[in-house]
Design a protein around this motif. Structure first.
Motif, PDB file in Angstrom:
ATOM      1  N   ALA A  13       0.798  -1.222   0.000  1.00 32.13           N
ATOM      2  CA  ALA A  13       0.000   0.000   0.000  1.00 32.13           C
ATOM      3  C   ALA A  13       0.832   1.274   0.000  1.00 32.13           C
ATOM      4  CB  ALA A  13      -0.935   0.019   1.216  1.00 32.13           C
ATOM      5  N   GLY A  54      -3.038   0.474  -1.568  1.00 37.05           N
ATOM      6  CA  GLY A  54      -3.416   1.834  -1.199  1.00 37.05           C
ATOM      7  C   GLY A  54      -2.970   2.792  -2.286  1.00 37.05           C
ATOM      8  N   SER A  57      -3.478   2.081  -6.192  1.00 37.45           N
ATOM      9  CA  SER A  57      -4.164   0.791  -6.129  1.00 37.45           C
ATOM     10  C   SER A  57      -4.801   0.403  -7.453  1.00 37.45           C
ATOM     11  CB  SER A  57      -5.231   0.816  -5.032  1.00 37.45           C
ATOM     12  OG  SER A  57      -6.192   1.827  -5.282  1.00 37.45           O
ATOM     13  N   ASN A  74      -6.520  -0.115   1.726  1.00 40.08           N
ATOM     14  CA  ASN A  74      -6.273   0.680   2.925  1.00 40.08           C
ATOM     15  C   ASN A  74      -6.250   2.152   2.531  1.00 40.08           C
ATOM     16  OD1 ASN A  74      -5.477   1.825   5.329  1.00 40.08           O
ATOM     17  ND2 ASN A  74      -3.331   1.210   5.126  1.00 40.08           N
ATOM     18  N   TYR A  77      -3.425   4.518   4.202  1.00 40.36           N
ATOM     19  CA  TYR A  77      -2.048   4.033   4.094  1.00 40.36           C
ATOM     20  C   TYR A  77      -1.010   5.109   4.398  1.00 40.36           C
ATOM     21  CZ  TYR A  77      -1.773   6.286  -0.508  1.00 40.36           C
ATOM     22  OH  TYR A  77      -1.756   7.199  -1.529  1.00 40.36           O
ATOM     23  N   SER A  84      -1.785  -0.713   7.419  1.00 38.44           N
ATOM     24  CA  SER A  84      -1.990  -1.766   6.421  1.00 38.44           C
ATOM     25  C   SER A  84      -2.009  -3.135   7.083  1.00 38.44           C
ATOM     26  CB  SER A  84      -0.894  -1.703   5.357  1.00 38.44           C
ATOM     27  OG  SER A  84      -1.044  -0.562   4.542  1.00 38.44           O
TER      28      SER A  84
END
Length: 205
Positions: A13, A54, A57, A74, A77, A84
């Motif tokens: 992330a 994150g 993503s 997340n 992040y 995470s």
């Protein structure tokens, strides 16, 4: 009734702020770092593989979907890696006996190491954590018991996971392994070149 399986949690992330390029998509040989991390856990003894995403993503989710790999977004992040871990543990809670924890930038751990950790867990499932160790240094991925799910989710995040695990040393096992790659992460372009060279050497053997 089958016993709960061991799962894997990959952390992907972060924003890769110290690296030229986005770590999960950097390539080592024909595959991205993320794909190497996923392949590490493609073992019959591993149940679910969950990747926490994150930053960027939208670029990682198609890769994960193509491999039928579960992911968790997340959105927090930027607050640090521990958020995470908590997002991943929330996704795994109740579904497994424990999980491997792997930051995506440590992608070339040997599968033999994963098998050794699983064997150590099978011999003594009371351990809260099993750490792989190479030449006196602990690396990734630790195998973390489900008994730590609640403490992880309740932890404030101060000091990250390392601070929490220090409080459980009496329940930990350190397992020596012949795998220097448990210590090899990608923080710089030079690190990426080192891992690429090691990958090529291994392929040529």
């Amino acid at each position: 009734m089958a016993e709960p399986e061991i799962s894997a949690l990959i952390l992907a992330a972060g924003s890769s702020s110290r690296t030229d390029g986005f770590k999960p998509l950097l390539r080592i040989g024909p595959q991205s770092i993320l794909e190497h991390a996923l392949d590490l856990f493609r073992l019959p003894a591993i149940g679910e593989i969950v990747t926490v995403v994150g930053h960027r993503s939208e670029e990682l989710i198609p890769i994960l979907r193509a491999r039928q790999a579960r992911f968790v977004l997340n959105e927090n992040y930027r607050a640090g890696m521990f958020t995470s871990i908590q997002a991943g543990v929330t996704a795994l809670a109740g579904s497994c006996a424990g999980f491997f924890l792997l930051p995506v930038d440590i992608p070339l751990v040997r599968q033999e190491t994963i098998i050794q950790l699983l064997e150590a867990y099978a011999e003594d499932p009371t351990r809260a954590i099993i750490h792989p160790q190479y030449q006196g240094r602990c690396g990734h991925p630790p195998l973390i018991s489900a008994k730590l799910f609640k403490p992880i989710l309740a932890h404030s995040g101060d000091g990250g996971l390392r601070a929490l695990l220090r409080t459980r040393r009496a329940e930990a096992l350190v397992l020596p392994v012949d795998d220097p790659l448990i210590l090899k992460d990608v923080d710089t372009t030079a690190d990426l070149q080192i891992l690429t060279d090691l990958y090529r050497q291994h392929r040529e053997q």
